[in-house]
Design a protein around this motif. Structure first.
Motif, mmCIF file in Angstrom:
data_model
loop_
_atom_site.group_PDB
_atom_site.id
_atom_site.type_symbol
_atom_site.label_atom_id
_atom_site.label_comp_id
_atom_site.label_asym_id
_atom_site.label_seq_id
_atom_site.Cartn_x
_atom_site.Cartn_y
_atom_site.Cartn_z
ATOM 1 N N UNK A 126 0.827 -1.209 0.000
ATOM 2 C CA UNK A 126 0.000 0.000 0.000
ATOM 3 C C UNK A 126 0.861 1.258 0.000
ATOM 4 N N UNK A 127 0.348 2.282 -0.659
ATOM 5 C CA UNK A 127 0.973 3.613 -0.705
ATOM 6 C C UNK A 127 -0.001 4.586 -0.065
ATOM 7 N N UNK A 128 0.472 5.353 0.913
ATOM 8 C CA UNK A 128 -0.389 6.282 1.633
ATOM 9 C C UNK A 128 0.218 7.679 1.566
ATOM 10 N N UNK A 129 -0.611 8.655 1.214
ATOM 11 C CA UNK A 129 -0.153 10.039 1.151
ATOM 12 C C UNK A 129 -1.073 10.922 1.984
ATOM 13 N N UNK A 130 -0.482 11.701 2.866
ATOM 14 C CA UNK A 130 -1.206 12.716 3.634
ATOM 15 C C UNK A 130 -0.973 14.040 2.939
ATOM 16 N N UNK A 131 -2.056 14.678 2.479
ATOM 17 C CA UNK A 131 -1.891 15.856 1.628
ATOM 18 C C UNK A 131 -2.872 16.952 2.004
ATOM 19 N N UNK A 132 -2.556 18.213 1.675
ATOM 20 C CA UNK A 132 -3.507 19.308 1.907
ATOM 21 C C UNK A 132 -4.759 19.111 1.062
ATOM 22 N N UNK A 133 -5.856 19.710 1.507
ATOM 23 C CA UNK A 133 -7.100 19.625 0.744
ATOM 24 C C UNK A 133 -6.982 20.369 -0.584
ATOM 25 N N UNK A 225 -2.997 30.066 16.441
ATOM 26 C CA UNK A 225 -3.856 28.951 16.020
ATOM 27 C C UNK A 225 -3.631 28.558 14.572
ATOM 28 N N UNK A 226 -3.793 27.263 14.320
ATOM 29 C CA UNK A 226 -3.642 26.746 12.962
ATOM 30 C C UNK A 226 -4.409 25.438 12.858
ATOM 31 N N UNK A 227 -5.197 25.289 11.796
ATOM 32 C CA UNK A 227 -5.916 24.054 11.529
ATOM 33 C C UNK A 227 -5.408 23.473 10.213
ATOM 34 N N UNK A 228 -4.897 22.259 10.269
ATOM 35 C CA UNK A 228 -4.460 21.580 9.053
ATOM 36 C C UNK A 228 -5.646 20.809 8.471
ATOM 37 N N UNK A 229 -6.017 21.168 7.246
ATOM 38 C CA UNK A 229 -7.122 20.506 6.566
ATOM 39 C C UNK A 229 -6.569 19.703 5.393
ATOM 40 N N UNK A 230 -6.934 18.445 5.335
ATOM 41 C CA UNK A 230 -6.415 17.631 4.253
ATOM 42 C C UNK A 230 -7.079 16.281 4.155
ATOM 43 N N UNK A 231 -6.373 15.364 3.494
ATOM 44 C CA UNK A 231 -6.881 14.015 3.261
ATOM 45 C C UNK A 231 -5.763 13.000 3.429
ATOM 46 N N UNK A 232 -6.123 11.846 3.947
ATOM 47 C CA UNK A 232 -5.285 10.662 3.858
ATOM 48 C C UNK A 232 -5.774 9.893 2.637
ATOM 49 N N UNK A 233 -4.896 9.681 1.661
ATOM 50 C CA UNK A 233 -5.257 8.962 0.431
ATOM 51 C C UNK A 233 -4.419 7.687 0.366
ATOM 52 N N UNK A 234 -5.099 6.546 0.234
ATOM 53 C CA UNK A 234 -4.410 5.250 0.203
ATOM 54 C C UNK A 234 -4.693 4.534 -1.112
ATOM 55 N N UNK A 235 -3.641 4.000 -1.709
ATOM 56 C CA UNK A 235 -3.738 3.230 -2.955
ATOM 57 C C UNK A 235 -3.091 1.877 -2.726
ATOM 58 N N UNK A 236 -3.806 0.820 -3.068
ATOM 59 C CA UNK A 236 -3.260 -0.534 -2.976
ATOM 60 C C UNK A 236 -2.379 -0.814 -4.196
ATOM 61 N N UNK A 237 -1.211 -1.381 -3.968
ATOM 62 C CA UNK A 237 -0.288 -1.670 -5.064
ATOM 63 C C UNK A 237 -0.930 -2.612 -6.067
ATOM 64 N N UNK A 238 -1.746 -3.528 -5.598
ATOM 65 C CA UNK A 238 -2.396 -4.486 -6.506
ATOM 66 C C UNK A 238 -3.383 -3.808 -7.456
#
Length: 255
Positions: A126-133, A225-238
């Motif tokens: 699996x490949x996982x990327x934490x990225x801004x919205x 103050x600071x709010x980090x807004x984003x997504x965890x995106x996961x892709x299966x290698x298969x």
């Protein structure tokens, strides 16, 4: 390219130690890592997310080009008694681990949209990327009323730029949105001024400075103050195209 300094590392650690941002982020990521014994954090920086993820795997590998950041990470692992984490200095795009880790994680680090074929050759499962919205500023440190609109994440991958790439390649993915506080704690007025100039080239003076400091004082110090807004995106290698999994050199040019 961003480079860590003693001051920027100290600031990041002050922020990390005063909130549970990395713990909460690790909890969001963890379900995507089921069955993964070995995890690599690519472009790990100070490794606060790595240290949280290390609690639920057999081995954590942290890869970064910054020797000072990796040294700081090693010191923190020793202090916290983390024994299943090792560091590797270098450019992860040139890294050739043997054996390959089950999963690779990138946190606010370009890769899934630009270097997916390389990631496919690094991860087994699996490949996982934490990225801004998006690339838009989200009023970090309460600066929107003082500064013009900023493209804070310009040049950095984000949810809006990565998803079209995955769609165009016919790749399925999982995503988890997040909105988590990661504010900055600072000890005194001079530190606030240094922080604002270092990251934003903002030098408030007179009444403007007095107003900013007054609205962010917490006890004997200051909290921005600071709010980090984003997504965890996961892709299966298969789920990747066969040519990516085979590591065909032509794929690097196609993304």
């Amino acid at each position: 390219m961003f480079q860590w300094t003693d001051q920027s590392m100290d600031w990041y650690e002050q922020a990390a130690l005063h909130c549970d941002f990395h713990r909460q982020l690790a909890r969001l990521i963890q379900p995507c890592l089921s069955g993964c014994d070995t995890i690599a954090d690519l472009g790990c920086g100070l490794g606060y997310l790595s240290m949280e993820l290390a609690q639920n795997c057999q081995q954590m590998i942290c890869v970064d080009v910054s020797e000072p950041a990796l040294e700081r990470l090693a010191q923190n692992c020793l202090r916290r008694g983390i024994r299943n984490l090792k560091t590797t200095r270098g450019d992860w795009t040139l890294w050739q681990p043997q054996p390959r880790p089950d999963a690779v994680v990138l946190s606010f680090c370009n890769g899934m949209g630009q270097r997916l074929p390389i990631l496919a050759r690094l991860a087994r499962k699996v490949i996982i990327s934490v990225m801004p919205a998006s690339d838009e500023e989200n009023d970090s440190y309460d600066l929107n009323r003082y500064l013009p609109k900023r493209d804070r994440y310009r040049g950095r991958e984000n949810h809006k730029t990565v998803l079209p790439v995955l769609r165009s390649l016919g790749i399925s993915w999982e995503e988890i949105p997040f909105s988590l506080p990661f504010g900055q704690w600072l000890g005194n007025e001079e530190e606030v001024k240094a922080f604002l100039y270092y990251y934003f080239h903002f030098q408030p003076q007179g009444q403007q400075l007095e107003e900013y400091l007054g609205s962010h004082q917490q006890g004997t110090g200051y909290y921005l103050p600071n709010i980090k807004k984003g997504y965890v995106v996961a892709v299966r290698v298969e789920d990747l195209p066969p040519e990516f999994r085979k590591g065909a050199s032509s794929c690097v040019e196609s993304v």
